[in-house]
Write a protein that holds these residues in place. Structure first.
Motif, mmCIF file in Angstrom:
data_model
loop_
_atom_site.group_PDB
_atom_site.id
_atom_site.type_symbol
_atom_site.label_atom_id
_atom_site.label_comp_id
_atom_site.label_asym_id
_atom_site.label_seq_id
_atom_site.Cartn_x
_atom_site.Cartn_y
_atom_site.Cartn_z
ATOM 1 N N ASP A 226 0.814 -1.215 0.000
ATOM 2 C CA ASP A 226 0.000 0.000 0.000
ATOM 3 C C ASP A 226 0.846 1.264 0.000
ATOM 4 O OD1 ASP A 226 -2.046 -1.808 0.292
ATOM 5 O OD2 ASP A 226 -2.164 -1.569 2.468
ATOM 6 N N SER A 227 1.898 1.283 0.834
ATOM 7 C CA SER A 227 2.610 2.526 1.092
ATOM 8 C C SER A 227 3.441 3.002 -0.096
ATOM 9 C CB SER A 227 3.509 2.378 2.317
ATOM 10 O OG SER A 227 4.524 1.427 2.085
ATOM 11 N N VAL A 228 4.090 2.085 -0.795
ATOM 12 C CA VAL A 228 4.964 2.498 -1.902
ATOM 13 C C VAL A 228 4.169 3.125 -3.048
ATOM 14 C CG1 VAL A 228 6.611 1.704 -3.630
ATOM 15 C CG2 VAL A 228 6.805 0.910 -1.272
ATOM 16 N N PRO A 229 3.082 2.507 -3.534
ATOM 17 C CA PRO A 229 2.286 3.196 -4.564
ATOM 18 C C PRO A 229 1.745 4.537 -4.072
ATOM 19 C CG PRO A 229 1.687 0.882 -4.488
ATOM 20 C CD PRO A 229 2.576 1.135 -3.309
ATOM 21 N N ALA A 230 1.422 4.626 -2.778
ATOM 22 C CA ALA A 230 0.885 5.884 -2.238
ATOM 23 C C ALA A 230 1.888 7.017 -2.377
ATOM 24 C CB ALA A 230 0.494 5.698 -0.774
ATOM 25 N N VAL A 231 3.142 6.770 -2.015
ATOM 26 C CA VAL A 231 4.128 7.852 -2.096
ATOM 27 C C VAL A 231 4.556 8.104 -3.535
ATOM 28 C CG1 VAL A 231 6.231 6.467 -1.773
ATOM 29 C CG2 VAL A 231 6.157 8.816 -0.935
ATOM 30 N N TYR A 232 4.498 7.082 -4.407
ATOM 31 C CA TYR A 232 4.749 7.327 -5.831
ATOM 32 C C TYR A 232 3.644 8.198 -6.425
ATOM 33 C CZ TYR A 232 8.896 4.578 -6.971
ATOM 34 O OH TYR A 232 10.196 4.122 -7.085
ATOM 35 N N GLY A 233 2.490 8.241 -5.760
ATOM 36 C CA GLY A 233 1.434 9.147 -6.196
ATOM 37 C C GLY A 233 1.746 10.597 -5.872
ATOM 38 N N ILE A 234 2.717 10.817 -4.992
ATOM 39 C CA ILE A 234 3.139 12.166 -4.629
ATOM 40 C C ILE A 234 4.350 12.595 -5.451
ATOM 41 C CG2 ILE A 234 3.918 13.647 -2.746
ATOM 42 C CD1 ILE A 234 1.021 12.643 -2.495
ATOM 43 N N THR A 235 5.323 11.713 -5.563
ATOM 44 C CA THR A 235 6.546 12.013 -6.311
ATOM 45 C C THR A 235 7.013 10.789 -7.070
ATOM 46 O OG1 THR A 235 8.875 12.682 -6.122
ATOM 47 C CG2 THR A 235 7.937 11.490 -4.261
ATOM 48 N N GLU A 236 7.550 11.016 -8.260
ATOM 49 C CA GLU A 236 8.091 9.912 -9.062
ATOM 50 C C GLU A 236 9.577 9.707 -8.815
ATOM 51 O OE1 GLU A 236 7.096 10.577 -13.202
ATOM 52 O OE2 GLU A 236 5.336 11.733 -12.586
ATOM 53 N N ASP A 237 10.154 10.509 -7.936
ATOM 54 C CA ASP A 237 11.585 10.434 -7.660
ATOM 55 C C ASP A 237 11.870 9.274 -6.703
ATOM 56 O OD1 ASP A 237 14.189 10.777 -6.677
ATOM 57 O OD2 ASP A 237 14.084 12.959 -6.890
ATOM 58 N N PRO A 238 12.555 8.208 -7.162
ATOM 59 C CA PRO A 238 12.823 7.051 -6.291
ATOM 60 C C PRO A 238 13.603 7.415 -5.038
ATOM 61 C CG PRO A 238 13.346 6.543 -8.575
ATOM 62 C CD PRO A 238 13.098 8.021 -8.504
ATOM 63 N N TYR A 239 14.485 8.403 -5.151
ATOM 64 C CA TYR A 239 15.268 8.797 -3.982
ATOM 65 C C TYR A 239 14.376 9.403 -2.905
ATOM 66 C CZ TYR A 239 18.359 11.262 -0.843
ATOM 67 O OH TYR A 239 18.978 11.710 0.290
#
Length: 338
Positions: A226-239
């Protein structure tokens, strides 16, 4: 289908090799420090927990200020919003940890060691998911749509479970990870300090500590999805995705002891998280659609930050009002949350 207006292979990041190395080394150093602190089991005083919590709040905020000054306001807002989302999801993580600690009757002096194993497992699993997510964004044009569907599905499940109370129950006997361990090795009834394996009549046997650590790892796997897709919804920057996850998780050990009594009073947290995940899912869906049809609007990250703060504020106030006449930590609070 109209031609995509963006390339799936382009993934911009503020993370240089040196910055990645420094961050990973820093995270590992903090984990080693935490393991050193918990080497000798002891009851955590409120003063100790507050001190470590203050440190682990000041550290990510200071880092965010550095990101803002070094790379500009846009990455700074992305980091702050992503950190807030991950911290919110981590608090729900803590409630599940609290249930597991109670279900396994973990001695108070061993609780922080279990939490630390859980945090380490979460960091490892989320790092794997972050790498997979970055690879998906680089190779799949519809990766954002997949992430959006995952978050919308999770939001719907959270709402359903919040109404039924299903997610608040822990049945040790029905946990697959526990049943699997018991098939391969015997389990002693009592805890043996921080040992996970002991010898009984010449045979190796697991302690309850090993079972609860595996159960926590299993919970980590679910939350990582759940958490990783959620934060990728905020930023596409892997770092920035890695940094927000790492900083949100590192302070959970101390935060648990600060919020232990209050956690059970956050009876509406699941509703708030469901709204946040659904909102980010819609944001991701619109972002994908904008790449296909330029006329589709996108949700700015600053607007996302305001929505997330607003939702968390509302559910916190309503939760505290709903449980204002109940003693924190009592069975009545748990029943209200269910």
């Amino acid at each position: 289908m109209p031609e995509l207006s963006y390339s799936a292979s382009e993934l911009h990041s503020v993370g240089t090799p040196l910055l990645w190395t420094a961050t990973i080394v820093g995270v590992l150093a903090l984990l080693v420090l935490d393991f050193a602190v918990t080497h000798r089991p002891h009851r955590v005083s409120l003063k100790e927990a507050l001190g470590w919590s203050a440190f682990y709040i000041a550290l990510p905020l200071t880092f965010g200020a550095w990101v803002w000054s070094e790379f500009g306001s846009e990455p700074g807002v992305h980091y702050l919003t992503g950190y807030l989302v991950e911290k919110s999801l981590s608090v729900d993580n803590l409630f599940v940890f609290m249930l597991l600690l109670a279900a396994f009757a973990v001695p108070t002096e061993l609780a922080q060691r279990v939490l630390l194993f859980g945090i380490t497992g979460a960091l490892v699993l989320r790092s794997i998911f972050i790498a997979l997510g970055a690879a998906a964004l680089q190779t799949l044009d519809f990766a954002f749509l997949i992430f959006a569907l995952i978050l919308l599905f999770t939001a719907a499940k959270l709402l359903r479970d919040a109404f039924t109370g299903h997610e608040q129950s822990v049945d040790i006997g029905n946990m697959r990870s526990v049943r699997l361990l018991r098939r391969f090795m015997p389990v002693v009834q009592e805890y043996h300090g921080t040992k996970m394996v002991v010898r009984v009549d010449g045979r190796r046997a697991l302690t309850p500590l090993a079972l609860v650590v595996v159960a926590v790892f299993a919970a980590d796997a679910v939350f990582a999805v759940d958490s990783v897709p959620a934060v990728y919804g905020i930023t596409e920057d892997p770092y920035l995705v890695f940094a927000t996850n790492a900083f949100a998780l590192l302070g959970l050990r101390a935060l648990y002891f600060v919020l232990h009594a209050a956690l059970s009073r956050l009876v509406h947290l699941s509703y708030g998280l469901a709204v946040i995940l659904a909102f980010i899912g819609v944001k991701l869906g619109l972002h994908w659609a904008h790449g296909v049809w330029e006329g589709v609007p996108e949700i700015p990250t600053l607007a996302s930050l305001l929505v997330i703060i607003g939702v968390l504020t509302v559910v916190t106030i309503t939760s505290l009002r709903a449980t204002r006449n109940v003693v924190p930590g009592s069975k009545e609070v748990v029943t209200e949350r269910q």
